[in-house]
Design a protein around this motif. Structure first.
Motif, PDB file in Angstrom:
ATOM      1  N   UNK A 133       0.818  -1.206   0.000  1.00 20.23           N
ATOM      2  CA  UNK A 133       0.000   0.000   0.000  1.00 20.23           C
ATOM      3  C   UNK A 133       0.851   1.256   0.000  1.00 20.23           C
ATOM      4  N   UNK A 134       1.975   1.215   0.707  1.00 22.66           N
ATOM      5  CA  UNK A 134       2.878   2.373   0.731  1.00 22.66           C
ATOM      6  C   UNK A 134       3.417   2.665  -0.662  1.00 22.66           C
ATOM      7  N   UNK A 135       3.759   1.602  -1.399  1.00 23.64           N
ATOM      8  CA  UNK A 135       4.233   1.785  -2.769  1.00 23.64           C
ATOM      9  C   UNK A 135       3.125   2.346  -3.647  1.00 23.64           C
ATOM     10  N   UNK A 136       1.923   1.798  -3.522  1.00 24.20           N
ATOM     11  CA  UNK A 136       0.807   2.261  -4.348  1.00 24.20           C
ATOM     12  C   UNK A 136       0.448   3.716  -4.032  1.00 24.20           C
ATOM     13  N   UNK A 137       0.637   4.125  -2.792  1.00 21.18           N
ATOM     14  CA  UNK A 137       0.382   5.523  -2.433  1.00 21.18           C
ATOM     15  C   UNK A 137       1.353   6.456  -3.147  1.00 21.18           C
ATOM     16  N   UNK A 138       2.611   6.041  -3.209  1.00 16.85           N
ATOM     17  CA  UNK A 138       3.620   6.839  -3.922  1.00 16.85           C
ATOM     18  C   UNK A 138       3.262   6.934  -5.400  1.00 16.85           C
ATOM     19  N   UNK A 140       5.050 -15.148  -9.381  1.00 14.69           N
ATOM     20  CA  UNK A 140       3.983 -15.844  -8.660  1.00 14.69           C
ATOM     21  C   UNK A 140       4.326 -17.299  -8.367  1.00 14.69           C
ATOM     22  N   UNK A 141       4.915 -17.982  -9.357  1.00 15.74           N
ATOM     23  CA  UNK A 141       5.097 -19.428  -9.260  1.00 15.74           C
ATOM     24  C   UNK A 141       6.473 -19.856  -8.738  1.00 15.74           C
ATOM     25  N   UNK A 142       7.483 -19.028  -8.930  1.00 14.43           N
ATOM     26  CA  UNK A 142       8.839 -19.463  -8.617  1.00 14.43           C
ATOM     27  C   UNK A 142       9.500 -18.685  -7.478  1.00 14.43           C
ATOM     28  N   UNK A 143       8.832 -17.661  -6.960  1.00 14.96           N
ATOM     29  CA  UNK A 143       9.414 -16.859  -5.877  1.00 14.96           C
ATOM     30  C   UNK A 143       8.368 -16.615  -4.784  1.00 14.96           C
ATOM     31  N   UNK A 144       8.813 -15.967  -3.721  1.00 16.09           N
ATOM     32  CA  UNK A 144       7.907 -15.598  -2.634  1.00 16.09           C
ATOM     33  C   UNK A 144       7.535 -14.123  -2.692  1.00 16.09           C
ATOM     34  N   UNK A 198      -2.990 -10.469  -2.739  1.00 18.25           N
ATOM     35  CA  UNK A 198      -4.342 -10.517  -3.270  1.00 18.25           C
ATOM     36  C   UNK A 198      -4.332 -10.294  -4.779  1.00 18.25           C
ATOM     37  N   UNK A 199      -5.432 -10.675  -5.427  1.00 21.28           N
ATOM     38  CA  UNK A 199      -5.527 -10.581  -6.882  1.00 21.28           C
ATOM     39  C   UNK A 199      -5.266  -9.160  -7.376  1.00 21.28           C
ATOM     40  N   UNK A 229      -2.324  -8.025 -10.047  1.00 20.40           N
ATOM     41  CA  UNK A 229      -2.676  -7.348 -11.296  1.00 20.40           C
ATOM     42  C   UNK A 229      -1.904  -6.034 -11.433  1.00 20.40           C
ATOM     43  N   UNK A 230      -1.779  -5.304 -10.337  1.00 25.56           N
ATOM     44  CA  UNK A 230      -1.055  -4.034 -10.385  1.00 25.56           C
ATOM     45  C   UNK A 230       0.431  -4.244 -10.629  1.00 25.56           C
TER      46      UNK A 230
END
Length: 501
Positions: free
Chosen positions: A207-212, A274-278, A284-285, A289-290
């Protein structure tokens, strides 16, 4: 992983299934990168075309093979090849294994030979922390003592001016058992991938990143583009992700096929995350997507805004006339500079630092605009080819003085008209064949001696532009800067072959 090949296969499949028009129309009608990547992702998922990443597995046998190859090259005094083989031995060695210890110990010998004493000590320290094998202990302790003795001696003047070598052969960072496998992606777009990962890691949460990002996008069409709020002021801080996110992507000027191709890259990166890392674990979806949209955004900004880092390398004859690319990086401030086919500045970066500065190569008066060069110069390419390249990659038509007045290439440049005899003689004396030969051989003394006289000549000759005298002086000035930047030693550029099979 060849994403260009994947793109070709996807396109062929869409053509056979008569879906090109439908997919194209959906992309055209989309207004957000999030949606564009999601559409491409669905195409790849529906066709089961996501490639499997190549995995570097830990394997003691492979580690031993690469270590033996390193030993062979070290015995033949091929230090740089040996260095790479020992790196590969470390890459494949199981964590905390005796193979890891031996690879570190052997690499320390290479570093000692190359007089890279601090790196040698770091490897020896790691071996010490893991427990010296009895057969290596005396040898390593003696090497450690020799390194400390060498570092205690005062440096020669020449050594003080030489930057440490930091290149693709370095393997830095502490060992982490959580990462037992490494994914190799052979694609230039990894710079965009790294940008997204770094942006998130610099913030406490998504959320902090999305706020920026929301703040940056709200300022895109204002004087505060790329700025961040500090107290009650807007500040342009090139260390902030805001300056990188604000770089132009030229999405409105791109063809649908170009967007789809870059969307394939973004979708593949998103799939791997998504499949090979954490990295997206429990995300969330909406967040996933973002992230896809961010990947596409930076895949579009990278080709037009990132800056290459290169270094001079010698030929077998000892002439430093070759240029080797070391990589690319984001320098937000330099992305603010417009292009000219006859620039008044050049970028300067001391080898091994990553720090970049601007150096004037033409007189710049107060209030004048700084012009960088995006890779096409009037001295090397005619106007038609320059315009074509710039329009294709950067999506603009150049109106610099060299294009407006159609300046000739170097080989068609004439001598300056009505040039005073005294200036012509000074230029001829300064840039004698002997001086040029020394510059080509990387002579620091001649670079120091010529720099100021060349600046003075360029100041005078700029009034006669374009002319061959000015071009010669500018090129020689850049050669001086290249010498100041530092060099790769001969043999360092040889890259060994390896695979993960």
């Amino acid at each position: 992983m060849d994403i260009d090949l994947l793109y070709a296969e996807v396109m062929q499949k869409l053509i056979l299934e008569n879906k090109i028009a439908r997919v194209s129309q959906k992309l055209i009608s989309s207004t957000k990168n999030d949606d564009r990547v999601q559409q491409v992702y669905d195409v790849l998922k529906g066709s089961k075309m996501f490639p499997k990443p190549m995995i570097v597995q830990k394997c003691a046998v492979k580690s031993t093979v690469y270590r033996n190859l390193g030993n062979k090259n070290f015995q033949n005094h091929n230090d740089y090849e040996a260095w790479q083989y020992y790196n590969l031995a470390l890459l494949h060695a199981p964590v905390d294994s005796v193979d890891y210890i031996f690879a570190l110990a052997n690499r320390s010998a290479v570093f000692f030979d190359l007089k890279k004493y601090e790196e040698c000590l770091n490897d020896i320290e790691q071996v010490s922390n893991m427990g010296y094998p009895e057969r290596l202990k005396d040898k390593l302790l003696k090497r450690e003592s020799s390194c400390k003795e060498a570092l205690s001696k005062p440096l020669l003047i020449d050594e003080k001016n030489t930057d440490a070598i930091e290149t693709m052969y370095s393997m830095k960072g502490s060992r982490n058992p959580s990462y037992s496998n490494s994914i190799e992606i052979y694609e230039i777009g990894t710079l965009a991938l790294r940008t997204v990962i770094k942006a998130r890691c610099e913030q406490p949460d998504w959320q902090s990143l999305f706020n920026i990002i929301s703040e940056v996008e709200a300022n895109l069409n204002t004087e505060y583009r790329g700025c961040t709020r500090v107290d009650d002021k807007w500040v342009y801080d090139s260390q902030s992700y805001a300056t990188i996110h604000a770089l132009v992507s030229n999405i409105e000027k791109r063809s649908v096929s170009d967007i789809f191709r870059k969307g394939v890259t973004a979708a593949v990166f998103l799939h791997i995350l998504m499949k090979e890392t954490e990295f997206l674990k429990d995300a969330k979806t909406g967040i996933v997507k973002r992230v896809g949209g961010l990947l596409l955004h930076h895949i579009m900004t990278v080709p037009t805004n990132m800056h290459g880092i290169s270094v001079n390398t010698p030929t077998s004859e000892g002439k430093y006339v070759n240029d080797m690319s070391l990589g690319s990086a984001a320098y937000a401030f330099f992305s603010l500079l417009n292009h000219s086919c006859s620039p008044n500045v050049t970028r300067f970066s001391r080898f091994g630092t990553g720090n970049m500065k601007l150096i004037a190569i033409r007189p710049i008066k107060k209030g004048m605009q700084l012009f960088d060069n995006y890779g096409v110069h009037h001295a090397t390419q005619d106007r038609e080819s320059r315009q074509s390249t710039l329009n294709f990659q950067y999506k603009f038509v150049c109106t610099c003085e060299a294009c407006v007045d159609n300046w000739p290439t170097y080989h068609n440049l004439g001598a300056a008209k009505n040039l005073p005899k005294l200036i012509a003689e000074k230029k001829k004396k300064i840039l004698s064949p002997n001086a040029i030969e020394k510059l080509e051989r990387g002579c620091k003394d001649i670079a120091m001696a010529l720099y100021k006289p060349l600046c003075e000549l360029i100041t005078v000759l700029d009034n006669y532009a374009p002319c061959v005298e000015l071009a010669d002086c500018q090129e020689s000035l850049k050669q001086c800067l290249g010498i100041y930047e530092g060099f790769l030693p001969f043999g360092f550029t040889k890259v060994i072959d390896w695979d993960v099979s």
